[in-house]
Enzyme design. Structure first.
Site, PDB file in Angstrom:
ATOM      1  N   ASP A 340       0.993  -1.156   0.082  1.00 21.36           N
ATOM      2  CA  ASP A 340       0.045   0.224   0.000  1.00 21.36           C
ATOM      3  C   ASP A 340       0.865   1.262   0.078  1.00 21.36           C
ATOM      4  OD1 ASP A 340       0.913  -0.912   2.601  1.00 21.36           O
ATOM      5  OD2 ASP A 340      -0.455   0.703   3.474  1.00 21.36           O
ATOM      6  N   GLU A 341       0.136   2.412  -0.449  1.00 18.21           N
ATOM      7  CA  GLU A 341       0.766   3.717  -0.588  1.00 18.21           C
ATOM      8  C   GLU A 341       2.463   3.657  -0.745  1.00 18.21           C
ATOM      9  OE1 GLU A 341      -2.233   5.402   3.099  1.00 18.21           O
ATOM     10  OE2 GLU A 341      -0.411   4.053   3.752  1.00 18.21           O
TER      11      GLU A 341
HETATM   12  C1  TNX Z   1      -3.998   3.851   5.687  1.00 15.03           C
HETATM   13  S1  TNX Z   1      -4.932   1.309   5.042  1.00 15.03           S
HETATM   14  C2  TNX Z   1      -3.011   2.765   5.840  1.00 15.03           C
HETATM   15  C3  TNX Z   1      -2.038   2.826   6.846  1.00 15.03           C
HETATM   16  C4  TNX Z   1      -2.482   3.868   7.931  1.00 15.03           C
HETATM   17  C5  TNX Z   1      -3.948   3.813   8.044  1.00 15.03           C
HETATM   18  C6  TNX Z   1      -4.482   4.811   8.773  1.00 15.03           C
HETATM   19  C7  TNX Z   1      -3.684   1.054   4.644  1.00 15.03           C
HETATM   20  C8  TNX Z   1      -3.152  -0.097   3.708  1.00 15.03           C
HETATM   21  N1  TNX Z   1      -2.694   1.847   4.829  1.00 15.03           N
HETATM   22  O1  TNX Z   1      -0.740   2.915   6.708  1.00 15.03           O
HETATM   23  O2  TNX Z   1      -2.028   3.569   9.335  1.00 15.03           O
HETATM   24  O3  TNX Z   1      -4.376   4.261   6.708  1.00 15.03           O
HETATM   25  O4  TNX Z   1      -5.979   4.455   9.083  1.00 15.03           O
END
Ligand code: TNX
Length: 529
Positions: A340-341
């Protein structure tokens, strides 16, 4: 006062003459009518047929289990343990001196043709016996949870010398809607001890959840010992959000968590998040770093700034070791690679990385699980995609098209780290505020339009830990919402109803209090305190 407590008085008083048989403690003839269908069982079972009589549980009740499968005996011992904890009764399990038992609880291994679902079970309660049928110990274990919920919840000051506990008679047939019913715990942003995780597992078990996803690594901390790369925990494990001292699980700790979960028929899925969310790893071994910037410990809560160097062979040799060591001590089939991200990883590097890592996951005989971004890569149809962004549900359809199964964790509905409302003491709000009714009132079956039911493995409620530092704060966010998610995963859509659920939930007040769970007393539920 209900029939369970009335019985105490009947037995203590002069009404002993009213018993079915002389000389023995039997269910009194004149007890108020029971109603199995009115019991506050969560998740709501598929079918309940009350017969309005009662089984009397006392010290003469014995537990027997099928002898052909040792795991059924373990379920029997677990039931005896929980009964002891709540009623102080010490029931024999599989003792051969059957003659002394007046009533029995029999946990029977049924033919799998009768109960097709491994987690399914049937419960038959009559005046003389409780028979729990299941084709697999997992189903027997789920059935035991139902039984626990219909046994009286006894508070500590009333357990002494209680002669007979009444259990309503009737029949329950049950099986889960979804095979995957999970909770995720982020132990990276703040570290939680083995004891904390065990307590969470106990609560998950009571509500028939079957998977614990551990988010073991992130920018703020690396939490699992890797013997070939000791600095991951020495350096990478020494920080957390807010500057606290962090912590990590030794491999022995991790095995202890897995064994505790397995005894509750809960599968553990380890996650090593990459190529982003890797500041703690790169801080420990700087050759891994792919963003070219100087490294320092990170104790904030931003995301998306770190990345592994995806074009270096050493990176993959490192990942091979990490996956190898964790896979070797993880009996379950899955390995979660995050994904993710990864905002500072170039798209083509990201796709290349996920494809390389997938090969390593297969090399160690595991199935890849990834956050929804990973569906963009050329992944194997066996991989499982976890949908989290409400705005990216197209990734769920894409997964289905490619033959991949999905886990649904839509952040605006299923994220346990979202605040309940503007007054919440902990939590974030980026996806939504999620009050207890809103957390319950959505349908995994339909939340992604046109997603075929067969593509949905189940649901998972993630608890990210940026804003929580201890078990009490953890519980404040998780409970009661997690209990609702357990029902969304188990009970079919047609059977779910908020008004009915909130009343059943209220009846769990004493259980939550007896277990010292710091749940959020939302005004949407009439808690029985
Ligand atoms: C998004 S959900 C993230 C996390 C954060 C979260 C906080 C996801 C796959 N990645 O790194 O902790 O939001 O709500």
């Amino acid at each position: 006062m209900n029939y369970k407590t009335i019985t105490t008085q009947l037995l203590a008083g002069s009404l002993l003459l009213g018993f079915v048989a002389c000389g023995e403690k039997k269910v009194p003839l004149n007890f108020p009518k029971t109603d199995l269908s009115a019991e506050a069982i969560i998740p709501k079972p598929v079918k309940t047929v009350p017969t309005h009589s009662a089984f009397g549980l006392d010290g003469q009740t014995a537990i027997y289990t099928s002898q052909t499968d040792g795991s059924f005996a373990e379920v029997g011992s677990y039931l005896a343990e929980t009964i002891k904890n709540t009623t102080a009764l010490q029931l024999d399990v599989n003792q051969t001196a059957e003659a002394t038992a007046e009533r029995i609880i029999y946990i029977n291994k049924a033919e799998s043709a009768d109960i097709a679902n491994a987690e399914g079970y049937q419960l038959y309660i009559t005046q003389d016996s409780i028979i729990l049928n299941a084709s697999d110990a997992a189903g027997a274990f789920r059935g035991v949870q139902t039984l626990r919920q219909i046994l009286p919840e006894v508070s500590n000051d009333t357990i002494t010398d209680h002669p007979l506990w009444l259990v309503p008679t009737g029949k329950i047939e049950d099986a889960p809607a979804f095979g995957y019913r999970g909770a995720m715990l982020d132990v990276s942003r703040h570290f939680f001890s083995v004891e904390d995780v065990k307590k969470y597992l106990d609560m998950m078990a009571y509500y028939k959840l079957n998977t614990l996803h551990l988010h073991l690594t992130d920018d703020q901390g690396w939490r699992i010992e890797i013997k070939k790369w000791p600095k991951l925990t020495e350096v990478g494990g020494a920080t957390e959000v807010g500057g606290g001292e962090g912590g990590y699980y030794t491999q022995e700790d991790y095995k202890e968590i897995i064994a505790y979960a397995a005894a509750r028929h809960i599968l553990v899925i380890p996650e090593v998040d990459m190529p982003g969310h890797t500041n703690a790893a790169s801080l420990s071994y700087p050759f891994l770093n792919g963003n070219g910037k100087a490294l320092k410990p990170y104790t904030g809560t931003q995301v998306g700034f770190s990345t592994f160097d995806t074009r270096k062979e050493e990176t993959y040799a490192f990942i091979d070791d990490v996956i190898g060591e964790i896979a070797a001590i993880t009996p379950g089939p899955y390995f979660h690679v995050g994904g993710d991200e990864s905002h500072v990883t170039k798209k083509k590097d990201f796709l290349y990385f996920i494809e390389r890592v997938q090969k390593l996951v297969s090399k160690h005989d595991k199935t890849l699980v990834g956050w929804d971004e990973t569906v963009q890569a050329n992944i194997d149809p066996s991989a499982v995609i976890q949908i989290w962004r409400p705005t990216h549900t197209a990734n769920a359809l894409k997964a289905a098209e490619k033959g991949n199964k999905v886990i649904l964790s839509p952040a605006h509905k299923a994220y346990l780290d979202m605040k309940y409302d503007s007054l919440s003491k902990h939590g974030l709000t980026w996806a939504a505020e999620i009050p207890v009714d809103s957390a319950y009132q959505w349908h995994p079956e339909t939340i992604v339009k046109d997603l075929p039911r067969e593509s949905i493995l189940g649901i998972e409620a993630p608890l990210w830990a940026e804003t929580i530092t201890n078990i009490s704060e953890l519980e404040y966010l998780a409970f009661p919402r997690l209990i609702g998610y357990a029902e969304l995963g188990w009970t079919e859509m047609e059977q779910r109803d908020w008004e009915d659920y909130r009343k059943r939930l209220a009846a769990h007040t004493q259980f939550l209090n007896d277990n010292n769970v710091n749940f959020y007393r939302t005004k949407l539920v009439d808690w029985q305190e």
